[in-house]
Write an enzyme that holds these catalytic residues in place. Structure first.
Site, PDB file in Angstrom:
ATOM      1  N   LYS A 125       0.861  -1.193   0.000  1.00  0.00           N
ATOM      2  CA  LYS A 125       0.000   0.000   0.000  1.00  0.00           C
ATOM      3  C   LYS A 125       0.880   1.220   0.000  1.00  0.00           C
ATOM      4  CE  LYS A 125      -4.485   0.823   0.254  1.00  0.00           C
ATOM      5  NZ  LYS A 125      -5.544  -0.142  -0.093  1.00  0.00           N
TER       6      LYS A 125
HETATM    7  N1  GLU Z   1      -7.207   0.048  -3.461  1.00  0.00           N
HETATM    8  C1  GLU Z   1      -7.942  -1.125  -3.801  1.00  0.00           C
HETATM    9  C2  GLU Z   1      -7.993  -2.066  -2.599  1.00  0.00           C
HETATM   10  O1  GLU Z   1      -7.841  -1.650  -1.484  1.00  0.00           O
HETATM   11  C3  GLU Z   1      -7.431  -1.801  -5.061  1.00  0.00           C
HETATM   12  C4  GLU Z   1      -6.000  -2.247  -5.031  1.00  0.00           C
HETATM   13  C5  GLU Z   1      -5.494  -2.738  -6.363  1.00  0.00           C
HETATM   14  O2  GLU Z   1      -6.245  -2.801  -7.305  1.00  0.00           O
HETATM   15  O3  GLU Z   1      -4.294  -3.027  -6.435  1.00  0.00           O
HETATM   16  O4  GLU Z   1      -8.269  -3.229  -2.732  1.00  0.00           O
END
Ligand code: GLU
Length: 439
Positions: A125
């Protein structure tokens, strides 16, 4: 400090008095869940120790020339929790409350999420602590490009692939791809997902998280032998996840009686006009519900929404919205977590005691990363699918994952969050075991 449920129950309604001990932090919530799962799985202590620490953490300073000529220095992060099952994967958020422990917690949730739906990724993240609502588009563009340059040493198509999250979107992903392309002197589109269709994005990606939430809610209602047309729903958060989940669930036949965002909430026991609300939000300069009026629609607060009298509650905003102060008053029978980490540990225990079924974030909102995976596969092959194919594959993976988590949790007689996390941690542990410890 742990609070007893009885003490919490004595408190007044959260709409009247806001009562909660200092907010628990997301990384601690995630670690406590991991420890619990490790105990139940009798996880190897070495593997448990590996999973208790993110593999790699990068903190960067992001200086930006603001429109008025001043320089502002933002703090950014990219944290890779695990690459055991494949390249790290996870979004980037822009928010004033972004901090190291939040990003750590969100990165670990991505590891579990990718494992629970069986896609070949680890978890990561990123985030920049900033208030994008106070910034111009040019400032956000310059901040994005500098942040990208700063995290470039650790991201990559086979290393770590960012995507949108809170307050980031396809345009921001395009700037990331372009920045890397310029610095590497070649077109690099597979380094990021959630891009515009014109730049190697996938059809259906924007709607994927909300669509996945709706599919999971439908599967849950099926298992509970409930008819969609008899089901009332409240959605907290009317961004990319909440608005799409509300729209699709209404198309499936549910009655959406309450929605809210940072500007407040709307309530109509007869069911809200979701297409009308979507038109209002599309025309609002900041994409908010603010100013929406319709006959019979009452205004109310976010706090009211969380404790409103509905069958299904979908928290699709930020983490820790359901806490010890309001969990005793939640009236919904089922909660489907559109947001990441919307429920505190204490709240989870209270909901469990009250026999409220919670479909956890790592399953309920996995549709986004599943279609990110499809986008990456399409980019690598330079061969693009149509929307029917994307949605068919999304449906297949979400239904299969829901069934696996539901059946495993029933078998183990544990709540769905515990069941999903047990399945996920076990899959990650097997990958670590198979690889062995380098060198
Ligand atoms: N931000 C989204 C999540 O928390 C998508 C992450 C992604 O597609 O890599 O799942």
């Amino acid at each position: 400090m742990e609070e007893k449920v009885e003490e919490v129950l004595d408190r007044p309604h959260p709409g009247i008095v806001v009562a909660e001990s200092p907010r628990e932090n997301l990384w601690h919530t995630v670690l406590a869940q991991l420890d619990d799962v490790a105990r139940r799985l009798k996880l190897d202590p070495g593997i448990h120790a590996i999973l208790r620490q993110p593999e790699r953490e990068l903190t960067v300073a992001v200086p930006v020339r603001m429109d008025d000529g001043r320089i502002e220095v933002f703090t950014g992060y990219r944290i890779q929790h695990s690459s055991a099952r494949g390249p790290c994967k996870g979004g980037i958020r822009y928010h004033p409350e972004v901090n190291l422990d939040e990003v750590r917690g969100l990165a670990a949730l991505m590891t579990w999420k990718c494992a629970v739906v069986g896609i070949p990724y680890g978890g990561a993240k990123g985030g920049v602590q900033c208030d994008p609502r106070q910034m111009s588009e040019d400032e956000i563009c310059r901040m994005t490009r500098r942040y990208t340059a700063m995290i470039m040493p650790i991201i990559g198509s086979r290393r770590d692939i960012p995507a949108p999250d809170v307050n980031t979107n396809a345009q921001i992903m395009a700037w990331i791809s372009d920045t890397v392309s310029m610095l590497e002197r070649k077109t690099v589109i597979d380094i990021v997902t959630g891009k515009p269709i014109s730049l190697g994005g996938s059809v259906g990606r924007r709607e994927a998280t909300g669509r996945g939430v709706a599919i999971v809610a439908r599967e849950l209602l099926k298992r509970r032998r409930r008819r969609l047309s008899d089901t009332t729903v409240a959605v907290q958060g009317y961004g990319n996840v909440g608005s799409v989940a509300a729209t699709i669930l209404q198309q499936m036949g549910c009655k959406i009686v309450a929605v809210s965002d940072i500007s407040g909430g709307l309530y109509d026991p007869r069911g809200l006009d979701i297409p009308g609300i979507n038109r209002h939000v599309a025309a609002h300069p900041q994409g908010l519900l603010e100013g929406y009026e319709a006959p019979g629609v009452e205004k109310f607060s976010n706090d009211d929404l969380l404790v409103s009298d509905v069958d299904v509650l979908i928290p699709a905003a930020l983490e820790h919205q359901i806490h010890a102060g309001n969990a005793p008053y939640v009236q919904a029978e089922m909660i489907v977590e559109g947001a990441n980490g919307p429920t505190t540990r204490q709240a989870d225990e209270i909901l469990q005691e009250r026999r409220i079924i919670v479909v956890p974030d790592i399953l309920a909102n996995a549709g986004g990363v599943v279609v990110s995976y499809f986008e990456w596969v399409q980019d690598l092959q330079c061969f693009f699918w149509d929307e029917a194919e994307v949605n068919r594959n999304l449906e297949r993976i979400m239904v299969r994952s829901f069934e696996e988590v539901w059946d495993f949790s029933q078998q183990q007689q544990v709540p769905l969050r515990l069941g999903a996390t047990m399945l996920a941690v076990d899959r990650v542990a097997r990958a670590i075991q198979a690889r062995g410890i380098f060198p």
